[in-house]
Design an enzyme around this catalytic site. Structure first.
Site, PDB file in Angstrom:
ATOM      1  N   ASP A   8     -10.568   3.422   4.212  1.00 16.19           N
ATOM      2  CA  ASP A   8     -10.624   1.960   4.023  1.00 16.19           C
ATOM      3  C   ASP A   8     -12.042   1.433   4.260  1.00 16.19           C
ATOM      4  O   ASP A   8     -12.301   0.247   4.106  1.00 16.19           O
ATOM      5  CB  ASP A   8      -9.639   1.283   4.994  1.00 16.19           C
ATOM      6  CG  ASP A   8      -9.202  -0.106   4.537  1.00 16.19           C
ATOM      7  OD1 ASP A   8      -9.157  -0.335   3.310  1.00 16.19           O
ATOM      8  OD2 ASP A   8      -8.920  -0.949   5.398  1.00 16.19           O
ATOM      9  N   LYS A  23       0.838  -1.205   0.000  1.00 17.72           N
ATOM     10  CA  LYS A  23       0.000   0.000   0.000  1.00 17.72           C
ATOM     11  C   LYS A  23       0.875   1.259   0.000  1.00 17.72           C
ATOM     12  O   LYS A  23       0.619   2.211  -0.745  1.00 17.72           O
ATOM     13  CB  LYS A  23      -0.953  -0.037   1.212  1.00 17.72           C
ATOM     14  CG  LYS A  23      -2.037  -1.108   1.042  1.00 17.72           C
ATOM     15  CD  LYS A  23      -2.823  -1.408   2.315  1.00 17.72           C
ATOM     16  CE  LYS A  23      -3.768  -2.595   2.050  1.00 17.72           C
ATOM     17  NZ  LYS A  23      -4.517  -3.046   3.234  1.00 17.72           N
ATOM     18  N   GLN A  67      -4.445  -1.652   9.532  1.00 20.66           N
ATOM     19  CA  GLN A  67      -4.335  -2.940   8.842  1.00 20.66           C
ATOM     20  C   GLN A  67      -5.037  -4.039   9.654  1.00 20.66           C
ATOM     21  O   GLN A  67      -4.772  -4.220  10.829  1.00 20.66           O
ATOM     22  CB  GLN A  67      -2.860  -3.302   8.617  1.00 20.66           C
ATOM     23  CG  GLN A  67      -2.653  -4.600   7.846  1.00 20.66           C
ATOM     24  CD  GLN A  67      -3.238  -4.566   6.431  1.00 20.66           C
ATOM     25  OE1 GLN A  67      -3.135  -3.569   5.730  1.00 20.66           O
ATOM     26  NE2 GLN A  67      -3.869  -5.655   6.011  1.00 20.66           N
TER      27      GLN A  67
END
Ligand code: NAP
Length: 291
Positions: free
Chosen positions: A121, A54, A98
């Site tokens: 996200d 990422k 994450q």
């Protein structure tokens, strides 16, 4: 005849090229680059790989990334404090925590510490509600990426029967909601579903989001169905690709299907978040009479 591949690498590359141009424009207008903060807890090698990918992609499109790698021993309160600080930091446009975090941490509490305006996200309850109510908001990155991939190949969704296998809060559930929002008829399957095979045999679109390699057998796939494999465990997908490719009309490869689209969606939403925040920070013009 073998299915056409839904090539996430090619589609995401085109998305990243467009994003790069948008980031240049953003810099010209606002004198800065969009900023994504990545938060990683612990030493899980797969999570480290995902965050590295990422961060690398951010570099490719000109997004500035700020990496926070936290000790595995951090507790929920301290993690929420770190994320809360990033939420309050005016220089941060987007926050990625994450998934998964180590088991002793309340992941939901940590997700909810993300300011919804920076939830690029798509993991907060606010983003979930926006997807459910088909309102403006951030999509969960993987389901959002899958939808973008299907759209890139003009796969029709309205009126088609989609079977989503998996019901996690960040993947299966929002995937079904996004498909429902596009007028598909959606069936959810999960670990307590009986007769998984029968559901899949009736599906026009199958989205596998489980993490059990080879769970979906090719002979279960209806001829001409569209097969999306989000699963990734032991370097393999949830679908038995070699048999499914012979029956499907479209199918994602693993790797090279859903994964690159997830990252491209995260980055696209980071740029959108930065644009929104920049627009909101421009003071509205005062009416002449009040000057
Ligand atoms: P998760 O939270 O573990 O959820 C897995 C889901 O699969 C659950 O809903 C579970 O049902 C269901 N399930 C488990 N065994 C099953 C079975 N035998 N039959 C039917 N359903 C079953 O996982 P996740 O975070 O959603 O991720 C799913 C997969 O996607 C993983 O392989 C992960 O690595 C991958 N993934 C890929 C990306 C990407 O960018 N490519 C991103 C995120 C995740 P219950 O709810 O009943 O337990």
């Amino acid at each position: 005849m073998a299915a056409q591949l839904l090539d996430g690498r090619a589609v995401s590359s085109a998305m990243l090229a467009e994003l790069r141009a948008e980031v240049v424009d953003f810099g010209r207008v606002h004198g800065r680059r969009p900023v994504l903060a990545t938060v990683l807890v612990g030493e899980d090698p797969a999570s480290h790989t995902y965050v590295r990918m990422k961060v690398n992609r951010c570099g490719r499109v000109g997004i500035q990334s700020r990496r926070f790698d936290l000790d595995v021993g951090i507790d929920t309160k301290e993690l929420c404090r770190v994320i809360g600080d990033l939420s309050a930091d005016p220089e941060v446009d987007g926050i990625l925590l994450q998934h998964p975090v180590p088991g002793h941490i309340d992941e939901r509490a940590a997700f909810e510490a993300i300011d919804p305006d920076k939830d690029v996200d798509g993991v907060t309850r606010t983003s979930f509600a926006a997807m459910a109510f088909t309102e403006e908001g951030f999509a969960s990155a993987t389901p959002g990426g899958i939808l973008a991939l299907l759209d890139a190949y003009d796969v029709p969704l309205a009126g088609r029967h989609a079977v989503v296998i998996g019901r996690s809060a960040i993947l299966g559930k929002p995937m079904g909601m996004l498909l429902l929002g596009r007028d598909a008829t959606v069936t959810y399957c999960h670990s307590r579903t009986t007769n998984l095979r029968e559901h899949i045999e009736r599906a026009d679109i199958v989205v596998a989001a489980v993490g059990v390699p080879g769970l979906v057998k090719g002979e279960w796939v209806k001829p001409g169905a569209v097969v999306v494999d989000a699963g990734y465990a032991d370097n393999r997908g949830d679908v038995d690709f070699d048999t499914a490719v012979e029956r499907a009309s479209f199918i994602t490869p693993v790797p090279g299907g859903v994964g690159p689209m997830t990252i491209a969606t995260l980055l696209a939403q980071t740029v959108r978040g930065a644009q929104r925040r920049a627009a909101a920070s421009v003071a509205p013009l005062q009416p002449l009479s009040s000057r």
